[in-house]
Design a protein around this motif. Structure first.
Motif, PDB file in Angstrom:
ATOM      1  N   ALA A   1     -24.523  28.027 -21.870  1.00  0.00           N
ATOM      2  CA  ALA A   1     -25.422  28.152 -23.016  1.00  0.00           C
ATOM      3  C   ALA A   1     -26.705  27.360 -22.806  1.00  0.00           C
ATOM      4  O   ALA A   1     -27.802  27.840 -23.103  1.00  0.00           O
ATOM      5  N   GLU A   2     -26.578  26.152 -22.284  1.00  0.00           N
ATOM      6  CA  GLU A   2     -27.789  25.356 -22.065  1.00  0.00           C
ATOM      7  C   GLU A   2     -28.674  25.987 -20.993  1.00  0.00           C
ATOM      8  O   GLU A   2     -29.898  26.023 -21.130  1.00  0.00           O
ATOM      9  N   CYS A   3     -28.067  26.495 -19.929  1.00  0.00           N
ATOM     10  CA  CYS A   3     -28.859  27.148 -18.883  1.00  0.00           C
ATOM     11  C   CYS A   3     -29.567  28.392 -19.438  1.00  0.00           C
ATOM     12  O   CYS A   3     -30.751  28.624 -19.153  1.00  0.00           O
ATOM     13  N   ASP A   4     -28.846  29.186 -20.230  1.00  0.00           N
ATOM     14  CA  ASP A   4     -29.460  30.374 -20.825  1.00  0.00           C
ATOM     15  C   ASP A   4     -30.596  29.978 -21.765  1.00  0.00           C
ATOM     16  O   ASP A   4     -31.636  30.650 -21.823  1.00  0.00           O
TER      17      ASP A   4
ATOM     18  N   ASP B   1     -28.102  34.987 -25.848  1.00  0.00           N
ATOM     19  CA  ASP B   1     -26.962  34.929 -24.936  1.00  0.00           C
ATOM     20  C   ASP B   1     -26.292  33.560 -25.019  1.00  0.00           C
ATOM     21  O   ASP B   1     -25.057  33.446 -24.941  1.00  0.00           O
ATOM     22  N   ALA B   2     -27.108  32.536 -25.169  1.00  0.00           N
ATOM     23  CA  ALA B   2     -26.563  31.183 -25.263  1.00  0.00           C
ATOM     24  C   ALA B   2     -25.697  31.028 -26.512  1.00  0.00           C
ATOM     25  O   ALA B   2     -24.621  30.418 -26.461  1.00  0.00           O
ATOM     26  N   LEU B   3     -26.140  31.574 -27.625  1.00  0.00           N
ATOM     27  CA  LEU B   3     -25.357  31.472 -28.852  1.00  0.00           C
ATOM     28  C   LEU B   3     -24.029  32.222 -28.736  1.00  0.00           C
ATOM     29  O   LEU B   3     -23.010  31.790 -29.294  1.00  0.00           O
ATOM     30  N   ARG B   4     -24.028  33.324 -27.998  1.00  0.00           N
ATOM     31  CA  ARG B   4     -22.754  34.038 -27.767  1.00  0.00           C
ATOM     32  C   ARG B   4     -21.810  33.180 -26.935  1.00  0.00           C
ATOM     33  O   ARG B   4     -20.602  33.136 -27.205  1.00  0.00           O
TER      34      ARG B   4
ATOM     35  N   HIS C   1     -18.127  31.705 -28.095  1.00  0.00           N
ATOM     36  CA  HIS C   1     -16.912  31.851 -27.281  1.00  0.00           C
ATOM     37  C   HIS C   1     -16.253  30.495 -27.069  1.00  0.00           C
ATOM     38  O   HIS C   1     -15.018  30.362 -27.145  1.00  0.00           O
ATOM     39  N   ALA C   2     -17.066  29.466 -26.827  1.00  0.00           N
ATOM     40  CA  ALA C   2     -16.523  28.119 -26.648  1.00  0.00           C
ATOM     41  C   ALA C   2     -15.830  27.632 -27.916  1.00  0.00           C
ATOM     42  O   ALA C   2     -14.751  27.013 -27.861  1.00  0.00           O
ATOM     43  N   GLU C   3     -16.434  27.914 -29.073  1.00  0.00           N
ATOM     44  CA  GLU C   3     -15.813  27.512 -30.340  1.00  0.00           C
ATOM     45  C   GLU C   3     -14.477  28.215 -30.540  1.00  0.00           C
ATOM     46  O   GLU C   3     -13.502  27.593 -31.010  1.00  0.00           O
TER      47      GLU C   3
ATOM     48  N   ALA D   1     -23.826  19.698 -30.647  1.00  0.00           N
ATOM     49  CA  ALA D   1     -25.174  19.301 -30.215  1.00  0.00           C
ATOM     50  C   ALA D   1     -25.794  20.389 -29.348  1.00  0.00           C
ATOM     51  O   ALA D   1     -26.993  20.694 -29.484  1.00  0.00           O
ATOM     52  N   PHE D   2     -25.019  20.959 -28.445  1.00  0.00           N
ATOM     53  CA  PHE D   2     -25.494  22.108 -27.659  1.00  0.00           C
ATOM     54  C   PHE D   2     -25.951  23.225 -28.600  1.00  0.00           C
ATOM     55  O   PHE D   2     -27.014  23.814 -28.418  1.00  0.00           O
ATOM     56  N   LYS D   3     -25.115  23.506 -29.602  1.00  0.00           N
ATOM     57  CA  LYS D   3     -25.398  24.614 -30.517  1.00  0.00           C
ATOM     58  C   LYS D   3     -26.682  24.365 -31.298  1.00  0.00           C
ATOM     59  O   LYS D   3     -27.517  25.270 -31.463  1.00  0.00           O
ATOM     60  N   GLY D   4     -26.862  23.139 -31.784  1.00  0.00           N
ATOM     61  CA  GLY D   4     -28.061  22.829 -32.537  1.00  0.00           C
ATOM     62  C   GLY D   4     -29.323  22.987 -31.712  1.00  0.00           C
ATOM     63  O   GLY D   4     -30.340  23.513 -32.197  1.00  0.00           O
ATOM     64  N   ASN D   5     -29.268  22.569 -30.448  1.00  0.00           N
ATOM     65  CA  ASN D   5     -30.426  22.735 -29.580  1.00  0.00           C
ATOM     66  C   ASN D   5     -30.731  24.213 -29.347  1.00  0.00           C
ATOM     67  O   ASN D   5     -31.905  24.626 -29.349  1.00  0.00           O
ATOM     68  N   THR D   6     -29.687  25.000 -29.172  1.00  0.00           N
ATOM     69  CA  THR D   6     -29.887  26.431 -28.957  1.00  0.00           C
ATOM     70  C   THR D   6     -30.448  27.102 -30.205  1.00  0.00           C
ATOM     71  O   THR D   6     -31.348  27.961 -30.131  1.00  0.00           O
ATOM     72  N   GLN D   7     -29.939  26.727 -31.374  1.00  0.00           N
ATOM     73  CA  GLN D   7     -30.487  27.276 -32.610  1.00  0.00           C
ATOM     74  C   GLN D   7     -31.956  26.901 -32.777  1.00  0.00           C
ATOM     75  O   GLN D   7     -32.767  27.709 -33.250  1.00  0.00           O
TER      76      GLN D   7
END
Length: 443
Positions: A286-289, A297-300, A304-306, A331-337
């Motif tokens: 997700a971070e790379c995407d 794509d990162a949010l998907r 999946h991780a959740e 934290a990953f999710k918040g950055n992606t959002q």
């Protein structure tokens, strides 16, 4: 005559079997370099070499899987000249660092025994990492456990010790482990190689995330993968490969990052891996995407991780897997959002992650605060953005983290439309004060 005893867990095994355990992994240096370059299978590597031959002036030639298998065997033959050119071209490493021994070197002293007046820099990880083959069990059977004890201490120190202070110590520890491999056999050698791989992984993490030295980290991860191959530890191999994916991912080379992540997942399946470990690989993807401009794509991947964390598994994470948790996934999710422009969702996700973050995770705290500041910049709330940035600088004053400082610098760029406001001037006074500026230049 003294007999050396070896153990597999509580079981006593003869020296002959211990020697077979040591030699069973073959030419781990070539195998590690192949996998690090993105060729997860011998067939993929053979195809790549075959296709590369005409491009570098060798004409049409075919490299078979059988040939790759011979090169990755415990006693690999010295490649002929055109094969050497292909290997060096594909792997970008000297032939001497790929586990081959030239025929004219057979009569020379072992590299581990050859005297050398040239000493590497104190803070540098051993270059090339030619894993020495065991000559004799000079060290006691406890050497692997003793070396591991120091590795575990470094693992804990990472979260509080300044990276510029810890890195030279970790690098010297890896150098010690390399020397000890030549004096250790059997199960003790395997334990030693496992701890060495973890130490090299830690050194690479410091180089990439804390010191922002991606080229050095990339080379260190290759050496870590070689040591993990010597230990035959697939989960460590998966962790190293997933960390290595950050480097092309942050450089926006998405295909290369994806290839390394595919290799990481392959190793994780052999582990077998826990739900947390598999979810972490999704988070890396997700971070790379996100860095490559594909936040949807990162949010998907995060969703999946959740799901994986919710389902769980019967497998436990290894003790060294200390850098991931549900809070970190948030934290990953918040950055992606944030990068996807979903500012209200990012604010709520990051605020919840900050509240749930353990008090001793200062490095992650600076990153979350930086992302919250960026959310407020996007929502045109400069006062709130500056408040979060100031809090992040407070944390960085306690625990330095280059990744966290990068977040703050990005926030300051976004605050330029409000450069003349009092809150931004106060942030500038803090960001470009004598101590902060000198610290940033030193690091």
């Amino acid at each position: 005559m003294r007999t050396t005893l070896f153990y597999r867990g509580e079981e006593l095994i003869p020296p002959e079997e211990a020697q077979r355990v040591t030699q069973s992994s073959g030419n781990t240096r070539l195998k590690a370099a192949r996998q690090h370059a993105g060729y997860a299978s011998q067939q993929a590597f053979a195809n790549a070499l075959t296709q590369a031959a005409p491009r570098i002036g060798l004409g049409a030639m075919e490299v078979s899987v059988r040939q790759i298998r011979r090169w990755e065997s415990p006693a690999p033959p010295w490649p002929r000249a055109d094969h050497q050119r292909l290997l060096v071209h594909a792997l970008q490493m000297p032939i001497e660092q790929l586990g081959f021994t030239a025929p004219w070197q057979n009569s020379e002293p072992a590299a581990s025994q050859a005297p050398s007046n040239a000493q590497p820099a104190p803070s540098a990880v051993p270059a090339g990492l030619p894993l020495p083959q065991p000559t004799a069990a000079v060290q006691p059977p406890t050497i692997g456990a003793d070396y591991t004890t120091i590795t575990v201490a470094h693992r804990r120190l990472y979260w509080s010790v300044q990276p510029a202070h810890l890195h030279p110590t970790v690098a010297e520890h890896t150098r010690l482990g390399l020397h000890l491999l030549a004096e250790t056999t059997g199960v003790a050698r395997r334990l030693l190689a496992t701890a060495l791989a973890e130490s090299l992984l830690l050194a690479g993490r410091i180089e990439f995330f804390d010191l922002r030295q991606p080229d050095e980290a990339d080379a260190t991860y290759v050496r870590a993968l070689q040591a993990a191959g010597e230990a035959n530890d697939p989960l460590l191999g998966a962790a190293i490969l997933a960390h290595a994916a950050f480097i092309p991912g942050w450089a926006q080379h998405r295909d290369e990052a994806a290839e390394r992540l595919r290799a990481a997942r392959t190793y994780a399946r052999r582990g077998p891996a826990s739900a947390e470990f598999v979810a972490w690989i999704d988070a890396v993807e997700a971070e790379c995407d996100t860095r490559c401009g594909h936040p949807k794509d990162a949010l998907r991947a995060i969703a999946h991780a959740e799901d994986i964390l919710t389902t769980g598994s019967e497998h436990r994470s290894p003790e060294w897997f200390t850098w991931f948790s549900p809070v970190r996934l948030a934290a990953f999710k918040g950055n992606t959002q944030l990068k996807a422009g979903r500012y209200a969702q990012a604010h709520d996700t990051l605020t919840a992650a900050l509240e749930a973050l353990p008090a001793d995770e200062g490095k992650q705290r600076s990153v979350i605060l930086g992302d919250l500041a960026a959310v407020e910049v996007a929502r045109k709330h400069p006062d709130e953005a500056c408040a979060h940035a100031q809090a992040a600088l407070d944390q960085l004053g306690i625990t330095w983290y280059a990744t966290g400082m990068e977040r703050i610098r990005e926030v300051r760029q976004g605050l330029q439309p409000w450069a003349d406001t009092e809150c931004v001037r106060q942030l500038d006074d803090r960001l470009y004060g004598w101590q902060t500026t000198l610290s940033a230049l030193r690091r």
